[in-house]
Design a protein around this motif. Structure first.
Motif, PDB file in Angstrom:
ATOM      1  N   ALA A 276       0.828  -1.199   0.000  1.00  0.00           N
ATOM      2  CA  ALA A 276       0.000   0.000   0.000  1.00  0.00           C
ATOM      3  C   ALA A 276       0.866   1.254   0.000  1.00  0.00           C
ATOM      4  CB  ALA A 276      -0.925  -0.008   1.217  1.00  0.00           C
ATOM      5  N   GLU A 277       1.926   1.244   0.804  1.00  0.00           N
ATOM      6  CA  GLU A 277       2.789   2.416   0.884  1.00  0.00           C
ATOM      7  C   GLU A 277       3.532   2.644  -0.425  1.00  0.00           C
ATOM      8  OE1 GLU A 277       5.176   1.600   4.226  1.00  0.00           O
ATOM      9  OE2 GLU A 277       3.622   2.091   5.698  1.00  0.00           O
ATOM     10  N   ASP A 278       3.958   1.536  -1.087  1.00  0.00           N
ATOM     11  CA  ASP A 278       4.642   1.669  -2.362  1.00  0.00           C
ATOM     12  C   ASP A 278       3.714   2.245  -3.420  1.00  0.00           C
ATOM     13  OD1 ASP A 278       6.909   0.670  -1.247  1.00  0.00           O
ATOM     14  OD2 ASP A 278       6.655  -1.371  -2.026  1.00  0.00           O
ATOM     15  N   ASP A 279       2.463   1.765  -3.453  1.00  0.00           N
ATOM     16  CA  ASP A 279       1.483   2.286  -4.404  1.00  0.00           C
ATOM     17  C   ASP A 279       1.246   3.771  -4.179  1.00  0.00           C
ATOM     18  OD1 ASP A 279       1.218  -0.133  -5.589  1.00  0.00           O
ATOM     19  OD2 ASP A 279      -0.650  -0.688  -4.556  1.00  0.00           O
ATOM     20  N   GLU A 280       1.135   4.164  -2.912  1.00  0.00           N
ATOM     21  CA  GLU A 280       0.870   5.555  -2.584  1.00  0.00           C
ATOM     22  C   GLU A 280       2.055   6.440  -2.960  1.00  0.00           C
ATOM     23  OE1 GLU A 280      -1.695   8.505  -1.227  1.00  0.00           O
ATOM     24  OE2 GLU A 280      -2.032   6.355  -1.488  1.00  0.00           O
ATOM     25  N   GLU A 281       3.278   5.929  -2.731  1.00  0.00           N
ATOM     26  CA  GLU A 281       4.475   6.701  -3.059  1.00  0.00           C
ATOM     27  C   GLU A 281       4.616   6.879  -4.562  1.00  0.00           C
ATOM     28  OE1 GLU A 281       7.965   8.863  -2.403  1.00  0.00           O
ATOM     29  OE2 GLU A 281       6.311   8.262  -1.088  1.00  0.00           O
ATOM     30  N   CYS A 282       4.357   5.802  -5.326  1.00  0.00           N
ATOM     31  CA  CYS A 282       4.427   5.909  -6.782  1.00  0.00           C
ATOM     32  C   CYS A 282       3.420   6.915  -7.303  1.00  0.00           C
ATOM     33  CB  CYS A 282       4.191   4.535  -7.427  1.00  0.00           C
ATOM     34  SG  CYS A 282       5.528   3.347  -7.171  1.00  0.00           S
ATOM     35  N   HIS A 283       2.217   6.864  -6.743  1.00  0.00           N
ATOM     36  CA  HIS A 283       1.177   7.791  -7.168  1.00  0.00           C
ATOM     37  C   HIS A 283       1.574   9.229  -6.867  1.00  0.00           C
ATOM     38  CE1 HIS A 283      -2.654   9.712  -7.795  1.00  0.00           C
ATOM     39  NE2 HIS A 283      -2.771  10.010  -6.502  1.00  0.00           N
ATOM     40  N   ARG A 284       2.221   9.449  -5.724  1.00  0.00           N
ATOM     41  CA  ARG A 284       2.624  10.806  -5.352  1.00  0.00           C
ATOM     42  C   ARG A 284       3.702  11.329  -6.314  1.00  0.00           C
ATOM     43  NH1 ARG A 284       6.485  13.394  -2.584  1.00  0.00           N
ATOM     44  NH2 ARG A 284       7.624  11.473  -2.180  1.00  0.00           N
ATOM     45  N   LEU A 285       4.652  10.446  -6.677  1.00  0.00           N
ATOM     46  CA  LEU A 285       5.724  10.867  -7.571  1.00  0.00           C
ATOM     47  C   LEU A 285       5.208  11.162  -8.975  1.00  0.00           C
ATOM     48  CD1 LEU A 285       8.544   8.385  -6.498  1.00  0.00           C
ATOM     49  CD2 LEU A 285       8.401  10.838  -6.002  1.00  0.00           C
ATOM     50  N   VAL A 286       4.286  10.311  -9.465  1.00  0.00           N
ATOM     51  CA  VAL A 286       3.757  10.495 -10.818  1.00  0.00           C
ATOM     52  C   VAL A 286       2.870  11.720 -10.895  1.00  0.00           C
ATOM     53  CG1 VAL A 286       2.276   9.477 -12.582  1.00  0.00           C
ATOM     54  CG2 VAL A 286       3.951   8.064 -11.397  1.00  0.00           C
ATOM     55  N   SER A 287       1.992  11.899  -9.922  1.00  0.00           N
ATOM     56  CA  SER A 287       1.006  12.976  -9.972  1.00  0.00           C
ATOM     57  C   SER A 287       1.551  14.292  -9.450  1.00  0.00           C
ATOM     58  CB  SER A 287      -0.231  12.592  -9.173  1.00  0.00           C
ATOM     59  OG  SER A 287       0.108  12.455  -7.803  1.00  0.00           O
ATOM     60  N   GLY A 288       2.649  14.224  -8.672  1.00  0.00           N
ATOM     61  CA  GLY A 288       3.191  15.439  -8.092  1.00  0.00           C
ATOM     62  C   GLY A 288       2.422  15.919  -6.884  1.00  0.00           C
ATOM     63  N   ARG A 289       1.424  15.149  -6.409  1.00  0.00           N
ATOM     64  CA  ARG A 289       0.627  15.549  -5.259  1.00  0.00           C
ATOM     65  C   ARG A 289       1.327  15.141  -3.966  1.00  0.00           C
ATOM     66  NH1 ARG A 289      -5.454  13.630  -7.050  1.00  0.00           N
ATOM     67  NH2 ARG A 289      -5.602  14.881  -8.940  1.00  0.00           N
ATOM     68  N   GLN A 290       1.027  15.856  -2.931  1.00  0.00           N
ATOM     69  CA  GLN A 290       1.575  15.525  -1.625  1.00  0.00           C
ATOM     70  C   GLN A 290       0.827  14.324  -1.054  1.00  0.00           C
ATOM     71  OE1 GLN A 290       4.224  16.918  -0.155  1.00  0.00           O
ATOM     72  NE2 GLN A 290       4.495  18.047  -2.082  1.00  0.00           N
ATOM     73  N   ASN A 291       1.552  13.474  -0.405  1.00  0.00           N
ATOM     74  CA  ASN A 291       0.943  12.307   0.224  1.00  0.00           C
ATOM     75  C   ASN A 291       0.160  12.743   1.462  1.00  0.00           C
ATOM     76  OD1 ASN A 291       0.306   9.702   0.893  1.00  0.00           O
ATOM     77  ND2 ASN A 291       2.279   9.272   1.866  1.00  0.00           N
ATOM     78  N   ILE A 292      -1.101  12.374   1.511  1.00  0.00           N
ATOM     79  CA  ILE A 292      -1.936  12.718   2.664  1.00  0.00           C
ATOM     80  C   ILE A 292      -1.911  11.553   3.634  1.00  0.00           C
ATOM     81  CG2 ILE A 292      -4.266  13.292   3.408  1.00  0.00           C
ATOM     82  CD1 ILE A 292      -4.750  14.523   0.707  1.00  0.00           C
ATOM     83  N   SER A 293      -1.404  11.794   4.799  1.00  0.00           N
ATOM     84  CA  SER A 293      -1.254  10.718   5.780  1.00  0.00           C
ATOM     85  C   SER A 293      -2.598  10.265   6.293  1.00  0.00           C
ATOM     86  CB  SER A 293      -0.391  11.187   6.957  1.00  0.00           C
ATOM     87  OG  SER A 293      -1.000  12.282   7.583  1.00  0.00           O
ATOM     88  N   SER A 294      -2.695   8.960   6.546  1.00  0.00           N
ATOM     89  CA  SER A 294      -3.917   8.386   7.092  1.00  0.00           C
ATOM     90  C   SER A 294      -3.901   8.495   8.598  1.00  0.00           C
ATOM     91  CB  SER A 294      -4.020   6.903   6.693  1.00  0.00           C
ATOM     92  OG  SER A 294      -4.018   6.766   5.294  1.00  0.00           O
ATOM     93  N   PRO A 295      -5.059   8.456   9.195  1.00  0.00           N
ATOM     94  CA  PRO A 295      -5.106   8.491  10.640  1.00  0.00           C
ATOM     95  C   PRO A 295      -4.326   7.329  11.227  1.00  0.00           C
ATOM     96  CG  PRO A 295      -7.296   8.812   9.697  1.00  0.00           C
ATOM     97  CD  PRO A 295      -6.402   8.444   8.579  1.00  0.00           C
ATOM     98  N   LYS A 296      -3.650   7.561  12.327  1.00  0.00           N
ATOM     99  CA  LYS A 296      -2.852   6.531  12.958  1.00  0.00           C
ATOM    100  C   LYS A 296      -3.741   5.579  13.758  1.00  0.00           C
ATOM    101  CE  LYS A 296       1.276   9.400  13.305  1.00  0.00           C
ATOM    102  NZ  LYS A 296       2.290   9.982  14.203  1.00  0.00           N
ATOM    103  N   PRO A 297      -3.288   4.302  13.929  1.00  0.00           N
ATOM    104  CA  PRO A 297      -4.050   3.354  14.712  1.00  0.00           C
ATOM    105  C   PRO A 297      -4.369   3.858  16.111  1.00  0.00           C
ATOM    106  CG  PRO A 297      -2.297   2.232  13.521  1.00  0.00           C
ATOM    107  CD  PRO A 297      -2.089   3.694  13.329  1.00  0.00           C
ATOM    108  N   SER A 298      -3.433   4.612  16.724  1.00  0.00           N
ATOM    109  CA  SER A 298      -3.671   5.104  18.080  1.00  0.00           C
ATOM    110  C   SER A 298      -4.864   6.049  18.125  1.00  0.00           C
ATOM    111  CB  SER A 298      -2.420   5.816  18.600  1.00  0.00           C
ATOM    112  OG  SER A 298      -2.057   6.887  17.742  1.00  0.00           O
ATOM    113  N   SER A 299      -5.048   6.852  17.068  1.00  0.00           N
ATOM    114  CA  SER A 299      -6.200   7.751  17.039  1.00  0.00           C
ATOM    115  C   SER A 299      -7.497   6.965  16.896  1.00  0.00           C
ATOM    116  CB  SER A 299      -6.058   8.764  15.902  1.00  0.00           C
ATOM    117  OG  SER A 299      -6.061   8.108  14.645  1.00  0.00           O
TER     118      SER A 299
END
Length: 486
Positions: A276-299
């Motif tokens: 999942a993280e690799d897919d998200e990173e590739c998408h961020r690099l291709v699209s130029g968009r900033q990666n939006i972090s998901s809520p953490k398990p603790s939250s």
């Protein structure tokens, strides 16, 4: 292919109409990924349900084996000050350790493999039960034996927490019938262990004269220890065999398709997280968009806990009220009938409570008996406070001899039966209601189900720990000594 991110651990990657994974084409405007829970109309697999019954037995077998072996442990502490306060110290060590490890397991539940935790915990518990079995043979120094029991209790508590957390989460994901089997198994093992103990004790003291019973009472229950030793040897040995059988059943469970498609997905979570993280990173690099972090398990943990606080408090307080008097105080209640042997009376009181606990959990298998309202469950939990003075009104051994308000052994056993029945009933109501998507509207989706069940498991241990510590204060009300003194 299944992908798992920090926020949702069971989400399937959406596919396009041609069947190709579309994870790389997701945008920040895409709706959140979802995974549907098992269909409520799907048939219940009886074999898996029975396996969870066995796992429920295994989660509470260590605790029930320890409290039912109190007579044996005390027989090895004759002549030492630690004998009087042994029950409070043992239950406190067990539950406080459980609380600490439960906090860790709760925080890491989304990053762990349930299968590995279950199998590993069973192996460790089996090892320490075998050590207790061996301890019934040699005679050792009382101080060393006291430390040995506490150390083993602590280790078994930690292992039991890893086991119960994973079992609760798995049962919650599979659905209500499997959760019902789990909590019923917890009560059933207590009945089995206490029945074996009572039968062993009955055979040992059968035909004892009233004079011998009077001598036993006058000497504060000090005997030769042979009866307690043989009874403990039997049920510790049986416990080892049972855990070995449960391990085999657990291995079988991990290979079942239903388990693999639900709980088993968590076993591959670390790998899926990387995907999942690799897919998200590739998408961020291709699209130029900033990666939006998901809520953490603790939250997520804090949100689910806060939203479901009435259920959490109900679960904790149920066990606070129970452990404040059982078994630290109830084991000091003596029979008013001089013909009843105190050893049998203590063993019978464990059985009566455990039978009540099992009945309370079994009642919840009838839909009409289930209460879904959080406020009603909370009220039932708080009402159990009345059992504390009720038990103290019975023939509790005190520093100063005082005639009991309740002088009937039968009435005392009925109080114990009600104590156990209400314990099992209210606890099961909380577990079923808090993890029900249909009835608990505080849950925001299927991803909250196992979190709620795990948090409820945490509040169980919290209630056990607080109740055990509270037993010191309750004990102080019936003696004129320092309740912590050894």
């Amino acid at each position: 292919m299944v992908a798992i991110n920090e926020n949702t651990v069971y989400q399937a990657i959406p596919t396009s109409e041609d069947g190709v994974h579309s994870g790389s084409r997701l945008s920040t405007e895409d709706p959140p990924l979802t995974r549907d829970p098992p269909s409520s109309t799907a048939p219940v697999d009886k074999r898996i349900r029975w396996t969870y019954f066995l796992l429920g037995c295994a989660t509470l077998l260590p605790w029930n084996a320890l409290i039912n072996a109190v007579s044996f442990f005390k027989s090895r502490l004759v002549g030492t000050p630690s004998r009087t306060v042994f029950s409070s110290y043992q239950s406190s060590a067990f539950t406080v350790t459980g609380l600490l490890f439960q906090a860790y397991c709760t925080m890491t539940s989304k990053q762990s493999s349930p299968s590995r935790r279950v199998l590993g915990s069973i192996v460790i518990l089996t090892f320490f039960l075998f050590l207790f079995f061996l301890s019934t043979f040699p005679q050792v120094n009382p101080s060393i034996f006291f430390s040995f029991v506490l150390v083993c209790s602590i280790a078994m508590s930690a292992s039991g927490v890893f086991l119960s957390t994973s079992v609760y989460a798995g049962a919650a994901l599979l659905g209500g019938p499997y959760m019902q089997s789990t909590v019923s198994g917890q009560a059933a093992i207590a009945v089995i262990v206490s029945t074996v103990e009572l039968i062993s004790s009955t055979l040992s003291v059968w035909g004892v004269s009233p004079e011998a019973i009077a001598t036993f009472i006058a000497e504060d229950g000090v005997g030769d220890g042979k009866t307690e030793e043989s009874a403990a040897r039997i049920f510790f040995g049986v416990s080892v065999l049972f855990m070995a059988f449960t391990f085999a059943a657990s291995v079988w469970l991990t290979k079942q398709p239903l388990y693999k498609s639900t709980v088993g997905l968590l076993d591959h979570q670390p790998k899926a997280l990387e995907i999942a993280e690799d897919d998200e990173e590739c998408h961020r690099l291709v699209s130029g968009r900033q990666n939006i972090s998901s809520p953490k398990p603790s939250s997520d943990l804090w949100r689910v806990f806060k939203d479901n606080f009435p259920f959490m408090f109900s679960t904790a307080y149920t066990f606070i009220a129970t452990l404040a008097i059982f078994p630290a105080i109830t084991s000091t209640v003596s029979p008013t009938n001089p013909r009843v042997h105190p050893l049998l009376f203590i063993d019978a009181h464990f059985l009566v409570f455990n039978v009540g606990d099992l009945l309370g959990r079994y009642i919840c298998s009838f839909p009409r008996m289930i209460v879904w309202s959080a406020n009603k469950i909370l009220s039932l939990s708080l009402l159990r406070t009345l059992f504390i003075p009720a038990v103290l009104f019975c023939n509790v051994q005190r520093a100063v001899e005082i005639p009991p308000v309740i002088g009937s052994d039968t009435l005392y056993m009925l109080i114990l039966l009600a104590l156990g029945l209400s314990n099992g009933y209210v606890f099961t109501l909380s577990m079923l209601a808090v993890s029900s998507l249909q009835h608990n509207h505080r849950l925001r989706g299927y991803g909250d189900v196992d979190i709620a069940a795990t948090l409820c498991a945490f509040t169980v241990v919290l209630g056990l720990a607080v109740g055990s510590l509270l037993s010191f204060g309750v004990r102080a009300t019936i003696c004129d000594c320092n309740p912590f003194s050894l």
